[in-house]
Design a protein around this motif. Structure first.
Motif, mmCIF file in Angstrom:
data_model
loop_
_atom_site.group_PDB
_atom_site.id
_atom_site.type_symbol
_atom_site.label_atom_id
_atom_site.label_comp_id
_atom_site.label_asym_id
_atom_site.label_seq_id
_atom_site.Cartn_x
_atom_site.Cartn_y
_atom_site.Cartn_z
ATOM 1 N N ARG A 203 -0.741 -8.899 6.775
ATOM 2 C CA ARG A 203 -0.053 -9.144 5.529
ATOM 3 C C ARG A 203 -1.088 -8.366 4.638
ATOM 4 N NH1 ARG A 203 1.706 -13.924 3.181
ATOM 5 N NH2 ARG A 203 0.032 -14.466 2.142
ATOM 6 N N LEU A 204 -0.571 -7.381 3.413
ATOM 7 C CA LEU A 204 -1.373 -6.750 2.943
ATOM 8 C C LEU A 204 -1.175 -6.629 0.921
ATOM 9 C CD1 LEU A 204 -2.681 -4.225 2.683
ATOM 10 C CD2 LEU A 204 -0.964 -2.803 2.385
ATOM 11 N N ASP A 205 -2.249 -7.472 0.938
ATOM 12 C CA ASP A 205 -2.775 -8.142 -0.172
ATOM 13 C C ASP A 205 -2.603 -7.028 -1.348
ATOM 14 O OD1 ASP A 205 -3.538 -9.547 -2.731
ATOM 15 O OD2 ASP A 205 -3.822 -10.913 -1.893
ATOM 16 N N LEU A 206 -2.037 -6.857 -1.734
ATOM 17 C CA LEU A 206 -1.996 -5.493 -3.511
ATOM 18 C C LEU A 206 -3.770 -6.045 -3.907
ATOM 19 C CD1 LEU A 206 1.361 -4.728 -4.048
ATOM 20 C CD2 LEU A 206 -0.100 -3.672 -2.083
ATOM 21 N N ASN A 207 -3.584 -7.483 -4.294
ATOM 22 C CA ASN A 207 -5.150 -7.537 -4.944
ATOM 23 C C ASN A 207 -6.519 -6.610 -4.374
ATOM 24 O OD1 ASN A 207 -4.461 -8.665 -8.073
ATOM 25 N ND2 ASN A 207 -3.655 -9.975 -6.719
#
Length: 215
Positions: A203-207
């Motif tokens: 899961r690539l959390d952009l934040n």
């Protein structure tokens, strides 16, 4: 407020107002599926790679397969909305990202941007406002001098696309990768896209990934 000061403010606002851009017909993507053969060149991490690839699209899904000069598959890449999957056969590497927050409308962009175009249904607002909000912080922006399209998230650049004649330049800003696609052949028609194999997915959390704090 003095009349002269008000007139000066109105003149400044008028000068700063954005003039609509006329996007040529060839810059618009009809949304139809296609099959393409491209010659690609990738530069990143101090190295340059090149070869030939086949791109298949079906609705809002994209599949790309890189081929060796002997026709052997080197890599496979799947794009579907906020989902990205890949397999590098020569290195035995597999993986994938699920972008957080997810945004299904990203799927309408991938087939268009790979051809250096924008979806027709977004073109009007893009030409008038210079920006189309996709939702969840994602935006498609239009920049000039020279013309290019920017996919951003909360103002941070994710992908920059530089359309050309038969070449399309793409820059993946977070990964610092430059990609040039030379279009050899593009044919209309949906394709049978193979499903991605089971791969480890992050899961690539952009934040966190783009270093954005706040909302």
């Amino acid at each position: 407020m003095p009349r002269k000061a008000l007139l000066l403010i109105l003149l400044i606002l008028g000068a700063c107002a954005r003039h609509p851009v006329v996007l040529p017909e060839k810059a618009l993507f009809s949304g139809r599926s296609y099959q393409a053969v491209v010659v690609y060149r990738v530069r990143g991490a101090g190295r340059t790679y090149g070869g030939r690839a086949v791109i298949l699209t079906a609705k809002n899904r994209v599949y790309a397969e890189g081929l060796s000069p002997f026709g052997v598959a080197l890599f496979s890449l799947w794009l579907e909305g906020s989902r990205i999957r890949w397999v590098f056969y020569t290195r035995g590497e597999t993986g994938g990202w699920d972008l957080v927050p997810p945004e299904p409308r990203l799927g309408t962009l991938w087939p268009a941007l790979l051809l250096g175009r924008v979806p027709r249904e977004m073109a009007r607002d893009l030409a008038r406002q210079g920006k189309v909000s996709l939702g969840h912080g994602y935006s498609l922006r239009l920049k000039g001098g020279p013309l290019r399209y920017l996919l951003t998230w909360k103002g941070r650049r994710i992908l920059e696309v530089r359309p050309g004649g038969k070449e399309v330049g793409l820059k993946v800003h977070p990964l610092r990768i430059d990609l040039v696609l030379r279009l050899v052949r593009v044919l209309p028609g949906p394709s049978q896209i193979p499903p991605p194999p089971p791969v480890p997915v992050s899961r690539l959390d952009l934040n966190r990934y783009l270093g954005i704090s706040g909302d």
